[in-house]
Write an enzyme that holds these catalytic residues in place. Sequence first.
Site, PDB file in Angstrom:
ATOM      1  CG  LEU A  70      55.627  51.775  35.753  1.00  0.00           C
ATOM      2  CD1 LEU A  70      54.267  51.586  35.104  1.00  0.00           C
ATOM      3  CD2 LEU A  70      55.973  53.262  35.787  1.00  0.00           C
TER       4      LEU A  70
ATOM      5  NE  ARG B 134      55.397  44.707  32.776  1.00  0.00           N
ATOM      6  CZ  ARG B 134      54.326  43.949  32.966  1.00  0.00           C
ATOM      7  NH1 ARG B 134      54.450  42.787  33.561  1.00  0.00           N
ATOM      8  NH2 ARG B 134      53.135  44.326  32.549  1.00  0.00           N
TER       9      ARG B 134
ATOM     10  NE  ARG C  14      31.128  40.182  36.382  1.00  0.00           N
ATOM     11  CZ  ARG C  14      30.496  39.578  37.386  1.00  0.00           C
ATOM     12  NH1 ARG C  14      29.215  39.804  37.604  1.00  0.00           N
ATOM     13  NH2 ARG C  14      31.153  38.751  38.188  1.00  0.00           N
TER      14      ARG C  14
ATOM     15  N   GLY D 179      51.783  52.050  31.095  1.00  0.00           N
ATOM     16  CA  GLY D 179      51.081  50.806  30.797  1.00  0.00           C
ATOM     17  C   GLY D 179      50.636  50.740  29.353  1.00  0.00           C
ATOM     18  CG  HIS D 180      53.310  51.808  26.009  1.00  0.00           C
ATOM     19  ND1 HIS D 180      54.233  51.559  26.988  1.00  0.00           N
ATOM     20  CD2 HIS D 180      53.859  51.395  24.847  1.00  0.00           C
ATOM     21  CE1 HIS D 180      55.310  51.023  26.430  1.00  0.00           C
ATOM     22  NE2 HIS D 180      55.109  50.907  25.136  1.00  0.00           N
TER      23      HIS D 180
ATOM     24  N   GLY E  67      46.112  50.899  27.851  1.00  0.00           N
ATOM     25  CA  GLY E  67      47.200  51.796  27.442  1.00  0.00           C
ATOM     26  C   GLY E  67      47.348  51.858  25.932  1.00  0.00           C
TER      27      GLY E  67
ATOM     28  N   GLY F 276      49.285  47.433  27.394  1.00  0.00           N
ATOM     29  CA  GLY F 276      48.095  46.707  27.816  1.00  0.00           C
ATOM     30  C   GLY F 276      46.867  47.066  26.990  1.00  0.00           C
TER      31      GLY F 276
ATOM     32  CB  SER G 207      33.156  48.383  38.109  1.00  0.00           C
ATOM     33  OG  SER G 207      33.400  47.128  37.534  1.00  0.00           O
TER      34      SER G 207
ATOM     35  CG  HIS H  46      38.940  40.504  32.447  1.00  0.00           C
ATOM     36  ND1 HIS H  46      40.144  41.120  32.239  1.00  0.00           N
ATOM     37  CD2 HIS H  46      38.588  40.797  33.722  1.00  0.00           C
ATOM     38  CE1 HIS H  46      40.495  41.766  33.344  1.00  0.00           C
ATOM     39  NE2 HIS H  46      39.584  41.587  34.251  1.00  0.00           N
TER      40      HIS H  46
HETATM   41  O1  GFB Z   1      35.558  38.661  33.511  1.00  0.00           O
HETATM   42  P1  GFB Z   1      35.673  37.829  34.721  1.00  0.00           P
HETATM   43  O2  GFB Z   1      36.839  36.924  34.809  1.00  0.00           O
HETATM   44  O3  GFB Z   1      35.737  38.720  36.035  1.00  0.00           O
HETATM   45  O4  GFB Z   1      34.374  36.903  34.879  1.00  0.00           O
HETATM   46  P2  GFB Z   1      34.703  39.510  36.988  1.00  0.00           P
HETATM   47  C1  GFB Z   1      33.074  37.394  34.735  1.00  0.00           C
HETATM   48  C2  GFB Z   1      32.065  36.271  34.836  1.00  0.00           C
HETATM   49  O5  GFB Z   1      32.187  35.438  33.660  1.00  0.00           O
HETATM   50  C3  GFB Z   1      32.211  35.332  36.030  1.00  0.00           C
HETATM   51  C4  GFB Z   1      32.209  34.072  34.037  1.00  0.00           C
HETATM   52  O6  GFB Z   1      30.929  35.002  36.516  1.00  0.00           O
HETATM   53  C5  GFB Z   1      32.873  34.093  35.415  1.00  0.00           C
HETATM   54  O7  GFB Z   1      32.609  32.909  36.126  1.00  0.00           O
HETATM   55  N1  GFB Z   1      32.913  33.277  33.028  1.00  0.00           N
HETATM   56  C6  GFB Z   1      32.334  32.328  32.235  1.00  0.00           C
HETATM   57  C7  GFB Z   1      34.216  33.325  32.704  1.00  0.00           C
HETATM   58  N2  GFB Z   1      33.246  31.742  31.467  1.00  0.00           N
HETATM   59  C8  GFB Z   1      34.429  32.344  31.728  1.00  0.00           C
HETATM   60  C9  GFB Z   1      35.750  32.152  31.215  1.00  0.00           C
HETATM   61  O8  GFB Z   1      36.019  31.306  30.373  1.00  0.00           O
HETATM   62  N3  GFB Z   1      36.711  32.983  31.695  1.00  0.00           N
HETATM   63  C10 GFB Z   1      36.445  33.954  32.632  1.00  0.00           C
HETATM   64  N4  GFB Z   1      37.444  34.737  33.057  1.00  0.00           N
HETATM   65  N5  GFB Z   1      35.204  34.117  33.168  1.00  0.00           N
HETATM   66  C11 GFB Z   1      36.787  40.945  37.360  1.00  0.00           C
HETATM   67  C12 GFB Z   1      37.743  41.122  38.506  1.00  0.00           C
HETATM   68  O9  GFB Z   1      35.705  40.286  37.881  1.00  0.00           O
HETATM   69  O10 GFB Z   1      36.308  42.172  36.857  1.00  0.00           O
HETATM   70  C13 GFB Z   1      38.805  42.076  38.179  1.00  0.00           C
HETATM   71  O11 GFB Z   1      38.262  39.867  38.867  1.00  0.00           O
HETATM   72  C14 GFB Z   1      38.276  43.339  37.489  1.00  0.00           C
HETATM   73  O12 GFB Z   1      39.438  42.416  39.363  1.00  0.00           O
HETATM   74  C15 GFB Z   1      37.272  43.051  36.406  1.00  0.00           C
HETATM   75  O13 GFB Z   1      37.699  44.168  38.456  1.00  0.00           O
HETATM   76  C16 GFB Z   1      36.595  44.302  35.898  1.00  0.00           C
HETATM   77  O14 GFB Z   1      33.826  40.440  36.203  1.00  0.00           O
HETATM   78  O15 GFB Z   1      33.978  38.572  37.881  1.00  0.00           O
END
Ligand code: GFB
Length: 353
Positions: free
Chosen positions: A74, A69, A242, A44-45, A50, A47, A141, A212
């Site tokens: 994989l 890939r 978070r 996964g280098h 990686g 990402g 987590s 994310h």
């Molecule tokens: O990082 P995230 O997508 O995932 O979202 P999780 C974290 C929080 O940020 C949520 C808010 O409450 C989202 O609603 N958020 C606010 C946003 N604005 C945004 C935006 O523009 N984009 C995104 N993506 N979020 C993930 C898991 O959960 O955590 C994965 O889905 C993985 O599986 C990862 O485990 C570590 O923290 O909620």
Amino acid sequence: SSGIPPMTSPPTGTIASVPRRPATASLCSAMSPDSPQPSVFVAGHRGLVGSALVRRLEREDVEVVTATRDELDLRHQSAVNDWFETNRPDQVYLVAGTVGGIMANSTRPAEFIYDNMMIHGTVVEAARQTGVDKLLYLGSSCIYPRQATQPITEEQLLTGPLEPTNEWYAMAKISGIKLCEAYRKQYDCDFISAMPTNLYGPNDNFDLTSSHVLPALIRKFHEARNDAAPTVEIWGTGSPMREFLHVDDLAAACVHLMHTYSEDVHVNVGTGIDLSIRERAEKVRDIVCPHAELRFDTSKPDGTPRKVLDVTKLNETGWRPSIELEAGIRSTYEWFLDQQATDLRGIDDAQHG
Ligand code: GFB
């Protein structure tokens, strides 16, 4: 920081997406004649994780081996077996996977569970068959129950129902931890697992539908800055808590655990400190586009209310993170700007070439 241009001279142009850059695997030069360098496979280098591991391993006396890939899917056991037979790595960092933020997890559950279960199944089995000395499996987590007691200790795995927005990914990751544990018990393989908190850093995915939260915030505030937009839309209520770790800290922790840890139980990797999404968004706003106002879109999911890791076990192994959040956000934004400048130059070159 000097790398971020002032608001008066915003970079021109916007990008559709920031493609991931392949990390260049390198062979470390300082090979001792007495002890040949161990060969280390980073699965996964390309990402986020990686590529950080490849950068980190360049400082070690090891030979890094990688496969794209296209060269190696994989998910296919026979292809993975053939690759391991040919390349015979001594150590494996299993950090490949189908990953994404809250929306990608909710809308592509089949890919998240299938790809991840297959990837760890094939690699762990091929590692056993070819006698790999040590393997580190990377989880997440989100494996812990939605209502876990905070901060979350390793022992809370499988003590309650999962968060629905990412239960498919979590199920795959839980089976990966159990797979390593089972191989340790039955075959005496030295396979360990690390569970990182939410990560960010260079080579992240900045696509707004699948990323994310942190890269999404950087991109959204950057676009607001370019467009002189007064507001930026934040998903959910802003109240979920978070914890974030810079991926270079994670890579250092993984190398540390590879050298020092050999037990059944997985190890949490984080800072032990969390903030609300609102506070996080304000931090990114202050760095990237200080005048923008936050607007919360409560039609979007919040996900799990809180998931801060108890990092006592990790600290007891003698490791602590060193990249402070504000510096980490700044350097990640600088990387994003560089990437964008490279892309724009690429377009110019193509047009003029
Ligand atoms: O990082 P995230 O997508 O995932 O979202 P999780 C974290 C929080 O940020 C949520 C808010 O409450 C989202 O609603 N958020 C606010 C946003 N604005 C945004 C935006 O523009 N984009 C995104 N993506 N979020 C993930 C898991 O959960 O955590 C994965 O889905 C993985 O599986 C990862 O485990 C570590 O923290 O909620």
